[in-house]
Design an enzyme around this catalytic site. Sequence first.
Site, PDB file in Angstrom:
ATOM      1  N   GLY A   1       0.808  -1.236  -0.010  1.00  0.00           N
ATOM      2  CA  GLY A   1       0.080   0.020  -0.109  1.00  0.00           C
ATOM      3  C   GLY A   1       0.850   1.132  -0.021  1.00  0.00           C
ATOM      4  N   HIS A   2       0.214   2.356  -0.312  1.00  0.00           N
ATOM      5  CA  HIS A   2       0.696   3.608  -0.106  1.00  0.00           C
ATOM      6  C   HIS A   2       0.020   4.886   0.406  1.00  0.00           C
ATOM      7  CE1 HIS A   2       4.625   2.670  -2.424  1.00  0.00           C
ATOM      8  NE2 HIS A   2       3.867   2.038  -3.211  1.00  0.00           N
TER       9      HIS A   2
ATOM     10  N   ASP B   1       1.553   9.291   5.135  1.00  0.00           N
ATOM     11  CA  ASP B   1       2.992   9.044   5.463  1.00  0.00           C
ATOM     12  C   ASP B   1       3.319   9.876   6.489  1.00  0.00           C
ATOM     13  OD1 ASP B   1       3.065   6.872   3.544  1.00  0.00           O
ATOM     14  OD2 ASP B   1       4.165   8.170   2.052  1.00  0.00           O
TER      15      ASP B   1
END
Length: 367
Positions: free
Chosen positions: A134-135, A165
């Site tokens: 995933g990102h 993030d």
Amino acid sequence: MTACTGPLLSLKIVEIDAIGPVPLAAMLLADMGADVIRVARPPAGGVAGAWDDVGGDVLHRSRDVAYLNLKDQGDRESLLDLVEHADALIEGFRPGVMERLGVGPEVCLSRNPRLVFGRMTGWGQTGPLSMRAGHDINYISLTGALHAMGSPDSPPLVPLNLVGDYGGGTMFLIAGLLAAILSAQRTGKGQVVDACITDGVTSLMSLFHAWTAKGLWQDAPASNLLDGAAPFYRCYRCADGRDVAVGCLEPQFFAQMIQGLGLEDRGYLQNDRDGWPAMEADFKAAFASRTRDEWAAHFAGTDACVTPVLSMAEASLHPHNTLRGAYIERDGILHPSPAPRMSLTPSAIGDWRETSVAEAIARWKGD
């Protein structure tokens, strides 16, 4: 390691080289004085000091690098020797990778019971998605954040990876790591910090869950106070094709903005949603009549909360940012300055260099 100042000067941290939230966390900790040793794979071709990631010039600042191949038994032992003298370790592999390499939390804590083992993942160490790739965009999509930043007429725009993030990841990793270090200093016992981006972003959404419970937030994009629905909290295109940001939430600031646009005779009721479409149309027409910089100058010195939308290059030259020294140029590269600012123990940007585990341990032991 040349940064020798900052409030974390006594902390010793091992960073297992990664992408995403981990290098930013290590950079911030190192800027604040922590002695961080980045453990990275040996460079391709054996060329010392060569890295192939584009963020290294900024994100790898302020700390030394030791090249170790963690698939090699001797290098794994070198890492454990380093861990033995560290306050914390941070890593960003998928769950189970450090264990398969023989340097997981159980092994590391057996060598150093006071160690804080910080683990950074998108989905967490457990759960049905824990082993999936995933990102940032995937993580914030499962928290409601991406939906809330969307549009009713089209899919959400792709945001920068600041919310997932770096907001839900880096900042929660740092908070958990420092909290666990304080606990270890008090109790003598280290622990594992499971820093999960989806957990962090969910926590960041707390205000909107609170508003939803009170009926103050609709679970639909572009229909609320802070998601672009309010005409007084959004961006507008100007005559030159550039934009301004308007954020006059409070009535006194709204009044100044209306006066600045010359619309004070319209009799707007700021929070009357039925009047928002007409208000938005008026604002669009007004802002389209001048350039961005003309509006910026017009509203300068007021509390109308109207500001120019700057590019990254423009931001580095804005008088407020230059006066505060928000950017520092080093070796031809523009760096964001360390943040937050400390009055007694200021943070600083340090260089990086290649080191050995033996040299790092000697430094940590004070030899």
